[in-house]
Design a protein around this motif. Structure first.
Motif, PDB file in Angstrom:
ATOM      1  N   ALA A  15      -9.609 -83.466 -24.930  1.00 45.39           N
ATOM      2  CA  ALA A  15      -8.239 -83.330 -24.456  1.00 45.39           C
ATOM      3  C   ALA A  15      -7.882 -81.864 -24.255  1.00 45.39           C
ATOM      4  N   SER A  16      -8.349 -81.042 -25.166  1.00 48.05           N
ATOM      5  CA  SER A  16      -7.980 -79.654 -25.016  1.00 48.05           C
ATOM      6  C   SER A  16      -8.818 -78.994 -23.935  1.00 48.05           C
ATOM      7  N   SER A  17      -9.823 -79.682 -23.512  1.00 50.05           N
ATOM      8  CA  SER A  17     -10.614 -79.290 -22.357  1.00 50.05           C
ATOM      9  C   SER A  17     -10.827 -77.787 -22.308  1.00 50.05           C
ATOM     10  N   SER A  18     -11.607 -77.387 -23.227  1.00 46.34           N
ATOM     11  CA  SER A  18     -11.868 -75.970 -23.433  1.00 46.34           C
ATOM     12  C   SER A  18     -11.473 -75.127 -22.233  1.00 46.34           C
ATOM     13  N   SER A  19     -10.494 -74.349 -22.494  1.00 46.84           N
ATOM     14  CA  SER A  19      -9.867 -73.717 -21.342  1.00 46.84           C
ATOM     15  C   SER A  19      -9.944 -72.205 -21.439  1.00 46.84           C
ATOM     16  N   ASN A  20      -9.827 -71.594 -20.343  1.00 47.85           N
ATOM     17  CA  ASN A  20      -9.678 -70.159 -20.335  1.00 47.85           C
ATOM     18  C   ASN A  20      -8.196 -69.864 -20.300  1.00 47.85           C
ATOM     19  N   SER A  21      -7.755 -69.312 -21.351  1.00 43.09           N
ATOM     20  CA  SER A  21      -6.321 -69.124 -21.404  1.00 43.09           C
ATOM     21  C   SER A  21      -5.973 -67.663 -21.291  1.00 43.09           C
ATOM     22  N   THR A  22      -5.231 -67.332 -20.295  1.00 40.67           N
ATOM     23  CA  THR A  22      -4.791 -65.953 -20.148  1.00 40.67           C
ATOM     24  C   THR A  22      -3.290 -65.903 -19.974  1.00 40.67           C
ATOM     25  N   SER A  23      -2.642 -66.910 -20.473  1.00 39.56           N
ATOM     26  CA  SER A  23      -1.197 -66.943 -20.371  1.00 39.56           C
ATOM     27  C   SER A  23      -0.631 -65.637 -20.910  1.00 39.56           C
ATOM     28  N   PHE A  24       0.236 -65.058 -20.173  1.00 36.34           N
ATOM     29  CA  PHE A  24       0.723 -63.731 -20.493  1.00 36.34           C
ATOM     30  C   PHE A  24       2.121 -63.830 -21.057  1.00 36.34           C
ATOM     31  N   ILE A  25       2.307 -63.279 -22.198  1.00 33.91           N
ATOM     32  CA  ILE A  25       3.639 -63.338 -22.786  1.00 33.91           C
ATOM     33  C   ILE A  25       3.900 -62.097 -23.609  1.00 33.91           C
ATOM     34  N   THR A  26       5.046 -61.525 -23.403  1.00 35.34           N
ATOM     35  CA  THR A  26       5.449 -60.406 -24.243  1.00 35.34           C
ATOM     36  C   THR A  26       6.577 -60.901 -25.135  1.00 35.34           C
ATOM     37  N   ARG A  27       6.980 -60.066 -26.033  1.00 30.51           N
ATOM     38  CA  ARG A  27       8.055 -60.455 -26.937  1.00 30.51           C
ATOM     39  C   ARG A  27       9.308 -60.744 -26.113  1.00 30.51           C
ATOM     40  N   HIS A  74       5.149 -59.667 -32.952  1.00 34.16           N
ATOM     41  CA  HIS A  74       4.188 -59.462 -31.878  1.00 34.16           C
ATOM     42  C   HIS A  74       3.711 -60.785 -31.319  1.00 34.16           C
ATOM     43  N   THR A  75       3.426 -60.735 -30.044  1.00 38.75           N
ATOM     44  CA  THR A  75       2.909 -61.949 -29.445  1.00 38.75           C
ATOM     45  C   THR A  75       1.406 -62.048 -29.629  1.00 38.75           C
ATOM     46  N   GLU A  76       0.750 -60.932 -29.591  1.00 41.10           N
ATOM     47  CA  GLU A  76      -0.700 -60.948 -29.758  1.00 41.10           C
ATOM     48  C   GLU A  76      -1.102 -59.695 -30.495  1.00 41.10           C
ATOM     49  N   PRO A  77      -2.225 -59.757 -31.161  1.00 40.80           N
ATOM     50  CA  PRO A  77      -2.699 -58.524 -31.787  1.00 40.80           C
ATOM     51  C   PRO A  77      -3.260 -57.610 -30.717  1.00 40.80           C
ATOM     52  N   PRO A  78      -3.147 -56.328 -30.929  1.00 37.75           N
ATOM     53  CA  PRO A  78      -3.791 -55.416 -29.998  1.00 37.75           C
ATOM     54  C   PRO A  78      -5.295 -55.657 -30.028  1.00 37.75           C
ATOM     55  N   PRO A  79      -5.936 -55.331 -28.962  1.00 34.82           N
ATOM     56  CA  PRO A  79      -7.369 -55.552 -28.924  1.00 34.82           C
ATOM     57  C   PRO A  79      -8.058 -54.809 -30.057  1.00 34.82           C
ATOM     58  N   GLY A  80      -9.121 -55.351 -30.461  1.00 38.55           N
ATOM     59  CA  GLY A  80      -9.910 -54.655 -31.472  1.00 38.55           C
ATOM     60  C   GLY A  80      -9.475 -54.962 -32.873  1.00 38.55           C
ATOM     61  N   LEU A 115       4.236 -64.213 -33.143  1.00 36.56           N
ATOM     62  CA  LEU A 115       5.190 -65.177 -32.616  1.00 36.56           C
ATOM     63  C   LEU A 115       4.437 -66.360 -32.019  1.00 36.56           C
ATOM     64  N   PRO A 116       5.076 -67.503 -31.990  1.00 32.48           N
ATOM     65  CA  PRO A 116       4.449 -68.622 -31.277  1.00 32.48           C
ATOM     66  C   PRO A 116       4.325 -68.256 -29.804  1.00 32.48           C
ATOM     67  N   THR A 117       3.177 -68.517 -29.230  1.00 36.30           N
ATOM     68  CA  THR A 117       3.021 -68.202 -27.805  1.00 36.30           C
ATOM     69  C   THR A 117       2.548 -69.405 -26.997  1.00 36.30           C
ATOM     70  N   ARG A 118       2.088 -70.453 -27.678  1.00 37.64           N
ATOM     71  CA  ARG A 118       1.573 -71.616 -26.937  1.00 37.64           C
ATOM     72  C   ARG A 118       1.487 -72.811 -27.872  1.00 37.64           C
ATOM     73  N   TRP A 119       1.378 -73.970 -27.261  1.00 32.01           N
ATOM     74  CA  TRP A 119       1.087 -75.153 -28.071  1.00 32.01           C
ATOM     75  C   TRP A 119      -0.330 -75.024 -28.575  1.00 32.01           C
ATOM     76  N   SER A 120      -0.529 -75.418 -29.766  1.00 33.57           N
ATOM     77  CA  SER A 120      -1.867 -75.340 -30.320  1.00 33.57           C
ATOM     78  C   SER A 120      -2.760 -76.393 -29.681  1.00 33.57           C
ATOM     79  N   ASP A 121      -3.983 -76.018 -29.431  1.00 33.74           N
ATOM     80  CA  ASP A 121      -4.962 -76.965 -28.934  1.00 33.74           C
ATOM     81  C   ASP A 121      -5.401 -77.918 -30.027  1.00 33.74           C
TER      82      ASP A 121
END
Lengths: 227, 790
Positions: free
Chosen positions: B90-102, B116-122, B190-196
Motif C-alpha cells: 500500500a505504501s508502494s515504496s515511494s520517492n518522496s520529495t514533498s517540500f515543506i517549510t515551517r 523544524h520540518t526536517e533535519p539539516p542534511p548530515g 513537525l509533522p510533515t506527512r502521513w506516516s507510511d
C-alpha cells in the motif's frame, strides 16, 4: 507534584550562556524604565552615556513627573489641569480614570478636614456618576465611610488604606499609564514585565523539573541590594 | 523587527534541502522512541535503502535510518487484524520529495527556533546517535535561523524529537556536553506527512505523504482505518493547525452525502483500527453525523456534517489544551479538554467507507482559515495573562539574604509593592554602576533620594553630598573613601570607569598604574593574568604606533603632498611611564611636524563587533575623545558611544607639535621616528617575554603567541585574521570590559550584572518550559516583548 528530574548547574550555565542578549539590549530595557518611570534627567544622562535615543520627548517625561508629583502631594486639581493641558482626550475617553481622580480629590478633602466641601463635592460631582455604575457607587460609599471612622485605630483596613500614600501612588500610576497609552507608548515598564515573566516561568518550571533558580545567580547582589 | 545580533543575525536560509524521508516508525503499540536503533552508521547511505530514501542532494548522509531494518517483512501485515501492521504494497515504496517549510503561523511561536520540518542534511535521525558523535558529527546548521530574533544565538543542533513528548521526562543531561551538541534538545520535528507505517493496512498514502485513501471494505468498529503522521506535534508550537480536504469519489445520486471520515488527533498508542475519538487519548470530528468524540462511543453534537469537497481544519491550542475546528475557512468552535495534556499528539484521520480519501495540508500551501490571525489573538491573550502574574521580587533574593526587618515575620513570602519597586530600583542602579554609567547612576540616585523624601517609597541610599556632584574626575583621587556605601560605590564606579576608559582609549600605561594604585588585587588575581593581558595590549599599542609611523614615512617618501590628506600624525605621546620591565623613555619627544587636530582618515570600515552575548558585551563604556595614542584616531568611527559628551578627562596631551621645517623634503625625521618607535616596542616586548616566557598556562602561551604574531605584519590592522583581531579597537573594548569584570570580581562583586542574569535565567526557563510541553511558553516571546523597539 515534586519534580523528579534535575537540570544540572553546568548544563544550565551553558544554556544561560547561549541566550541571546547584548548590552545594548539591556541598555534599552533600562532606558524604557527610566522614561516610563519618569526619571527625566537620568534618561537624558543615559542617552548620552549609552548612546541611546529615548523613544519619547523628554518634555513628556517631565510633564508626567509633574502630574505624579501633584498627585503625591495631594493636589488633585493641579494634576487634572495638567492632564487636560497635555491632552483633554485622556480624561474624556477614560471615565473610570476620571472617576478615580475625583475620588482622590474627595479623599484629599476629607484628609484636610474640609468636610463641608467634601460633602458638597460628593453630592454634586460624584453621586450622579455613582448612578452610572455599581462599581462607582461602591467606591463612593467606601470613601464616604472615611467621614464616619475619623481615621482612628478602629477604622477597617479597607477604608483606612484610602488615606495611605499607596492610594495616591495607585492613582498616580493609573494616570501615568493612561498618558503613556495616549502617546502610543507601552504603559508597563518592560523590566517589570520581565520580572513577572520570571516569576511565572520559574514557578511553572519548578513543578516540572529541578533547575538552578535565578536567585542562585544573585549571590553577590546583596552587596548592592543591601546597603 | 530587527535582525538579531550575532550568529543568528544572518539572513536565514529560507530554502531548505530537499526533504529526506526518515525511516519508518516502528509498528508497535509502544512509543516509537522507545525502540532502540541498530547502529545507524552501518546502514547509512542510500545504497542500503531499498526504497524510500531518495536523496536529491546526493550526498551520503550518515545516520539515515534504513527503512529495511525497521520495516516489517512484506506480508506480515496481512495476517494482522489490529493496528500494528504495515503494508509495503500500500505504501508502494515511494520517492518522496514533498517540500515543506515551517508554516508561517508558527513564526508567532517564541520557540520557533526549536521547530523544524526536517533535519539539516548530515544529521542523524535520532538523538540516540548522540552516543556516537564521532560517527556523525554535528554541524551547527543555520537552518533554524529565524527571520526575527529568537532566544538562542546559534541554531540548534537538530535531533530527532520523536520522544520529546509531553510525557517524556527529561533525560539526564550529561554534565559536560560538547558545545557542538549544545542545543540538541531544542529540536522538535513537525509533522510533515502521513506516516507510511503508522496506519491501518487498508489505507494507502501517496508518495508525497499528503493523500490518504481507504480501499477496504466498508465496515465499522474494528474495521475502521486510521493514519497518523510521521511526527507528533511539539507543544512548543503553542498552537498547531492542519487542514484536510475531503477528496473521495462521489457516486451518482450521492452528491452532498456526508462522508464517514473523522478528523482529529491521537496519541501514539491508539489503535489504528478505530477512527480517532473512539479510543481514549484520541479526539475526532466525524463527518457522517457532525459529532465530536473524545474517547467515547457516543459523541456529542458539534457542527454540520461534511462531505466531499469540504476542507476541514483541525487545531490544538497548547495554552488551553483544547481543540478547535474549521470548515471551509470558518471557525466552527472549540471543543474538548485536556487534549494532548498527557500524551504526545499526532494529527490523525480515520475512515469507515471504501473509496473515501483526503488530502492534507500541513503547511504545504496556504490554509483556508486565517490561522495566522487566530494565533496572533491567542498569543496576545496568553501574553496578557502572563503579565497578570503577581510580581514578587523575592525570587531574586538569594537564600543567604536575611529577611528585611520591616517585612512581616510570619509566613508571608511575597513582597509589597514598595519592596518590589525598591528592588527594581536596585536592579537598575546596580546595572548602571556595573557598567560605569556614572552620570546616569548619580542622577538616578538623586532622583530617588528626592522622591524618597517626599513619599514613603524606599529609595536608594542617600549618600552625603560630596564633591562628587558634577565633573570632578580630577578631584576623585583626593576624595577619601566615605563610610557611606552608596558614596563609595559611586567613587568606585568613577574610578573603575576611568580606568576602563584608559584601556579603551589605548592608554594602557595609565590603566595599569591606576589599577595598581586602586585595585592591586585585580592585577594579582590568577597569578597576574590581568596584568599580563594589559601588558600584551601595551605591546600591541606600541607596534601599532610604529606601524602608523612607518606608513607616514612611506607616504612622505612617495608624495609629500599626500600627508595632510591621508594620515595625520598624532600628538606626541606623553613620556613613557616606567612600567614593569618594559620601562623605556621613548618617542615622546619626537617632533611629528603635523597638526595635532588632524585626524586620520579611516579608509576601511571597522565595524563594531557586537558580542554575541552580554559576556562579550558591546562597546558602551563611555569613552572620551582623547587622542591618547597615535592609533587612537584610527578607531574614531568604530565606537557607538558618544564622544566628547562630557569631557571630564583633560583633552589629551598638550605638548605642542613642533613644526618640522624639513617637512616634505626629507624623510629622515620620519624614519627616525619609526625606528625609535619600533625599538621601543621591541624592548617592551623583550621585557614581556622575559617575565612570562616560562609561564606554563595555555591561556598565557596562546595570548603570547597571538600578541607577538602581529609583529609579522607591516600593518596589523589591515592584515586581517588574527593579527587584525588582536590589534583591533574591539580587542581594546573587550579588554576594558574584562578589566572591569576583574576589578568587580576582585571586590567580591558579581561579574555579570544582576539584570543580565535575570534576563538569561528567564529566557532559559521559558525555553525549558517549551521543551517540557508547556504551550503557553511559546507565546512568551522575550525578544519581541522586551528587546525589539515598539
Amino acid at each position: 507534584m515534586a519534580p523528579e528530574h534535575k537540570i544540572r548547574k553546568a548544563e544550565w550555565d551553558r544554556r544561560l550562556h547561549e541566550v541571546q542578549i547584548s548590552k545594548q539590549d539591556l541598555n534599552r530595557l533600562i532606558m524604557d524604565y527610566l522614561v516610563i518611570e519618569g526619571y527625566k534627567s537620568a534618561a537624558e544622562e543615559f542617552s548620552q552615556e549609552a548612546g541611546l535615543t529615548p523613544s519619547v520627548e523628554y518634555k513628556s517625561i517631565e510633564d508626567r513627573m509633574h502630574i505624579r508629583e501633584a498627585l503625591q502631594r495631594g493636589d488633585v486639581e493641579d494634576a487634572i489641569t495638567r492632564v487636560n493641558e497635555l491632552d483633554p482626550e485622556i480624561l474624556d475617553t477614560n471615565p473610570k480614570l476620571y472617576f478615580h481622580l475625583q475620588q482622590q480629590k474627595l479623599i484629599e478633602y476629607i484628609r484636610q478636614g474640609r468636610i463641608t466641601e467634601a460633602l458638597q463635592f460628593a453630592q454634586e460631582e460624584m453621586a450622579p456618576r455613582g448612578e452610572e455604575s455599581p462599581e462607582y457607587l461602591e467606591e463612593l460609599e467606601r470613601t464616604m465611610a472615611l467621614l464616619v471612622f475619623d481615621s482612628g485605630p478602629s477604622t477597617p483596613a479597607g477604608i483606612a488604606e484610602l488615606l495611605s500614600p499607596a492610594q495616591r501612588l495607585k492613582t498616580a500610576g493609573e494616570v501615568n499609564a493612561a498618558i503613556l497609552e495616549s502617546f502610543g507608548q507601552g504603559k508597563e515598564v518592560k523590566l517589570v514585565g520581565l520580572l513577572k515573566l520570571l516569576c511565572w516561568g520559574e514557578s511553572l518550571l519548578g513543578e516540572k523539573v529541578e533547575f538552578p533558580h535565578v536567585r542562585e545567580y544573585m549571590a553577590g547582589l546583596e552587596k548592592v541590594m543591601e546597603y | 523587527m530587527r535582525h538579531p545580533i550575532g550568529y543568528a543575525a544572518r539572513p536565514p536560509p529560507r530554502v531548505f534541502e530537499p526533504r529526506i524521508v526518515r525511516g519508518p516508525e516502528p509498528m508497535r503499540l509502544i512509543d516509537p522512541a522507545c525502540i532502540p536503533l541498530t547502529s545507524p552508521s552501518s546502514v547509512a547511505g542510500p545504497s542500503t535503502s531499498p526504497s524510500r530514501t531518495r536523496r536529491t542532494s546526493g550526498a551520503s548522509l550518515p545516520g539515515i535510518r534504513s527503512p529495511s531494518l525497521q520495516r516489517h517483512p512484506p506480508g506480515a501485515a496481512a495476517t494482522s487484524t489490529s493496528a500494528s501492521s504495515s503494508t509495503p504494497a500500500a505504501s508502494s515504496s515511494s520517492n518522496s520529495t514533498s517540500f515543506i517549510t515551517r508554516p508561517a503561523y508558527l513564526e508567532h511561536s517564541a520557540l520557533r527556533h526549536m521547530l523544524h520540518t526536517e533535519p539539516p542534511p548530515g544529521l542523524p535521525p535520532s538523538r540516540k546517535m548522540l552516543e556516537h558523535p564521532s560517527v556523525s558529527p554535528y554541524s551547527l546548521a543555520a537552518q533554524s535561523a529565524s527571520q526575527t530574533r529568537s532566544y538562542y544565538t546559534v541554531a540548534a543542533s537538530p535531533s530527532d524529537s520523536d520522544d520529546e513528548s509531553t510525557v517524556s521526562p527529561p533525560r539526564d543531561i550529561p554534565p559536560h556536553p560538547p558545545i557542538a551538541l549544545a542545543s540538541q534538545d531544542s529540536m522538535f520535528r513537525l509533522p510533515t506527512r502521513w506516516s507510511d507505517h503508522v496506519k491501518q493496512n487498508m489505507l494507502s498514502v501517496s508518495p508525497d505523504g499528503r493523500d490518504v485513501s481507504f480501499s477496504g471494505v466498508a465496515g465499522s468498529g474494528d474495521k475502521d482505518a486510521a493514519v497518523r503522521t510521521n511526527h507528533p506535534i511539539p507543544p512548543a508550537c503553542g498552537i498547531y493547525y492542519y487542514e484536510v480536504e475531503i477528496t473521495g469519489r462521489v457516486l451518482k445520486g450521492h452528491e452532498g452525502d456526508p462522508v464517514r471520515v473523522c478528523v482529529g488527533f491521537a496519541g501514539p498508542e491508539v489503535k489504528l483500527s478505530r477512527i480517532p475519538g473512539l479510543e481514549s487519548n484520541s479526539w475526532g470530528y466525524y463527518g457522517d453525523d457532525g459529532c465530536v468524540f473524545s474517547g467515547e462511543k457516543t459523541g456529542s453534537s458539534f457542527a454540520q456534517t461534511f462531505t466531499v469537497g469540504d476542507t476541514i481544519g483541525c487545531g490544538i491550542d497548547f495554552t488551553t489544551y483544547r481543540a478547535f475546528y474549521t470548515r471551509n475557512g470558518t471557525l466552527l468552535g472549540t471543543v474538548f479538554d485536556n487534549v494532548g495534556k498527557n500524551t504526545p499528539l499526532y494529527p490523525s484521520v480515520g475512515f469507515r467507507q471504501s473509496a473515501d480519501s483526503v488530502r492534507v495540508n500541513f503547511g504545504h500551501e496556504p490554509f483556508r482559515y486565517d490561522i495566522d490571525y487566530h494565533v496572533q489573538q491567542q498569543r496576545n491573550a496568553t501574553w496578557a495573562k502572563i503579565l497578570t502574574t503577581p510580581l514578587d521580587i523575592s525570587v531574586l533574593e538569594s537564600k543567604s539574604i536575611k529577611q528585611e526587618p520591616q517585612s512581616p515575620p510570619e509566613n508571608q513570602t511575597t513582597r509589597t509593592d514598595d519592596q518590589n519597586k525598591a528592588a527594581i530600583s536596585q536592579l537598575v542602579y546596580s546595572y548602571l554602576t556595573h557598567h560605569g554609567y556614572v552620570k546616569t547612576a548619580r542622577s538616578f540616585r538623586n532622583h530617588q533620594a528626592k522622591a524618597g523624601a517626599s513619599s514613603t517609597t524606599p529609595g536608594l541610599p542617600v549618600p552625603p553630598r560630596t564633591k562628587l556632584e558634577g565633573d570632578s574626575d580630577v578631584e576623585m583621587d583626593a576624595i577619601s573613601r566615605e563610610s557611606n556605601v552608596a558614596s563609595s560605590t559611586e567613587d568606585d564606579m568613577d574610578l573603575r570607569t576611568r580606568i576602563v576608559r584608559y584601556v579603551v582609549n589605548g592608554d594602557i600605561d595609565m590603566a595599569i598604574s591606576e589599577t595598581r594604585k586602586h585595585y592591586p588585587q585585580a592585577l594579582a588575581v590568577e597569578d597576574g593574568l590581568m596584568s599580563f593581558k594589559l601588558r600584551c595590549r601595551k605591546f600591541v599599542e606600541l607596534i601599532l604606533e610604529a606601524a602608523v609611523l612607518k606608513k607616514k614615512m612611506k607616504l612622505k617618501g612617495v608624495d609629500p603632498t599626500m600627508e595632510d590628506d591621508i594620515y595625520g600624525v598624532p600628538p606626541a605621546p606623553r613620556p613613557e611611564r616606567t612600567e614593569g620591565r618594559g620601562g623605556f623613555t621613548g618617542i615622546g619627544e619626537e617632533s611629528m611636524g603635523m597638526d595635532i587636530d588632524e585626524e586620520i582618515i579611516v579608509t576601511e570600515t571597522l565595524a563594531p563587533t557586537n558580542g554575541t552575548n552580554g559576556f562579550a558585551s558591546t562597546p558602551s563604556i563611555p569613552i572620551r575623545k582623547r587622542p591618547a595614542s597615535p592609533v587612537d584616531s584610527l578607531f574614531k568611527d568604530v565606537t557607538d558611544t558618544p564622544f566628547g559628551s562630557t569631557p571630564s578627562i583633560s583633552p589629551g596631551p598638550t605638548s605642542a607639535p613642533i613644526v618640522d621645517s624639513t617637512r616634505g623634503t626629507s624623510p629622515a625625521p620620519a624614519v627616525i621616528d619609526y625606528e625609535n618607535a619600533l625599538n621601543q616596542a621591541i624592548i617592551y616586548g623583550q621585557g614581556l617575554s622575559t617575565d612570562y616566557k616560562d609561564d606554563p598556562r595555555p591561556e598565557v602561551k596562546l595570548l603570547f603567541k597571538k600578541t607577538f604574531g602581529i609583529v609579522a605584519w607591516e600593518d596589523p590592522l589591515e592584515a586581517g585574521g588574527v593579527a587584525a583581531e588582536v590589534a583591533s579597537k574591539e580587542a581594546r573594548i573587550a579588554l576594558g570590559d574584562e578589566l572591569n569584570r576583574t576589578i568587580l570580581q576582585s571586590q567580591g562583586k558579581p561579574a555579570v550584572p544582576a539584570l543580565e542574569w535575570v534576563y538569561r535565567c528567564t529566557a532559559a526557563s521559558i525555553v525549558e518550559l517549551g521543551r517540557q510541553g508547556v504551550g503557553a511558553a511559546a507565546f512568551a516571546d522575550m525578544p519581541r516583548e522586551f528587546l525589539d523597539a515598539a
